[in-house]
Design an enzyme around this catalytic site. Structure first.
Site, PDB file in Angstrom:
ATOM      1  N   ASP A 122       0.831  -1.193   0.000  1.00 35.16           N
ATOM      2  CA  ASP A 122       0.000   0.000   0.000  1.00 35.16           C
ATOM      3  C   ASP A 122       0.871   1.250   0.000  1.00 35.16           C
ATOM      4  OD1 ASP A 122      -2.177  -1.667   0.131  1.00 35.16           O
ATOM      5  OD2 ASP A 122      -2.406  -1.480   2.300  1.00 35.16           O
ATOM      6  N   LYS A 123       0.289   2.355  -0.417  1.00 37.30           N
ATOM      7  CA  LYS A 123       1.027   3.615  -0.511  1.00 37.30           C
ATOM      8  C   LYS A 123       1.692   3.983   0.809  1.00 37.30           C
ATOM      9  CE  LYS A 123       0.441   8.459  -1.893  1.00 37.30           C
ATOM     10  NZ  LYS A 123      -0.515   9.471  -2.420  1.00 37.30           N
TER      11      LYS A 123
END
Length: 260
Positions: A122-123
């Protein structure tokens, strides 16, 4: 003597040569545009098997032929394997219109191999990310049938109890009704109302936002997440966030062996 490296496709079977224009090989390396390489050839700066190449369209076998530019060897290889310590704020993609991607952290010399992230983080997640152009290895690592273990470290807000360890062993029911495979939860530091708990979690699958959703299912929230390992490959903790290095031969061989 400096050594340049160029990427390419799969090796030909047997002794058949893989022919390519020398300007294309050098262009893929980022040495220059086709017109620039043509000028370099006319200047006598390119050699093929010890002979000066005046015609930049000359055919060569980048796997077998000895190519030099200004005295530097051009070394062909097929695949590249990079360990990246992904920082938060960067997305696991090859391109994006709005956000910085993990490929933006890779040098142009390595981008010519067209590497891609194996799986995704995920970011806001940090840690180990493998980038390669080896599609078969990527498939083996991501195949649901392989159940490649992934180890994460996380900070979790909310009450964690010993029974949660047993629940994770049995499988956690996510918000969509999916029951996860058995996971190994270790509470490294028990938190309180002012301090999140520090945990280690090993999972053997990769559902969307899985780690975060597993803790949401027990009323907790992940506020920090870092991947430490994927299969036999462990994050080199001496590698600063945002930096990368090539896998060692031992790391690569172990990774391949663990997925056979």
């Amino acid at each position: 003597m400096n050594t340049q490296q160029a990427g390419g496709g799969r090796k030909m079977e047997g002794q058949r040569k893989k022919q390519a224009r020398i300007d294309k090989v050098l262009g893929n390396l980022g040495i220059g545009s086709r017109s620039e390489i043509k000028k370099m050839a006319k200047q006598g700066r390119i050699t093929l098997n010890g002979k000066v190449v005046k015609d930049s369209g000359t055919q060569c076998d980048p796997e077998c032929d000895h190519i030099q530019v200004d005295g530097s060897d051009i070394v062909y290889r097929e695949f590249i394997y990079l360990m990246l310590h992904k920082p938060a704020g960067v997305i696991s993609a090859t391109e994006d219109k709005f956000d910085k991607t993990v490929l933006d952290l890779i040098s142009p010399q390595d981008q010519v191999f067209s590497p891609f992230p194996v799986g995704r983080l995920d970011k806001d997640t940090e840690g180990l990310l493998l980038l390669t152009n080896d599609g078969q290895l990527a498939h083996d690592l991501l195949s649901p049938r392989k159940h490649v273990p992934k180890i994460y470290e996380a900070k979790v807000v909310g009450a964690l109890h010993p029974e949660h360890i047993e629940l994770f062993k049995l499988g956690v029911t996510l918000d969509d009704g999916y029951v996860t495979m058995p996971a190994v939860l270790t509470i490294l530091e028990q938190g309180d109302e002012n301090q999140p708990s520090l945990i280690s979690l090993t999972i053997s699958e990769g559902k969307f936002h899985q780690v975060k959703r597993m803790f949401q299912a027990i009323g907790c929230e992940v506020v920090y997440l870092k991947r430490l390992a994927m299969g036999s490959l462990k994050l080199d903790e001496t590698l600063p966030k945002g930096k990368y290095r090539e896998l060692t031969e031992d790391e690569l061989q172990q990774l391949r062996a663990s997925n056979q």
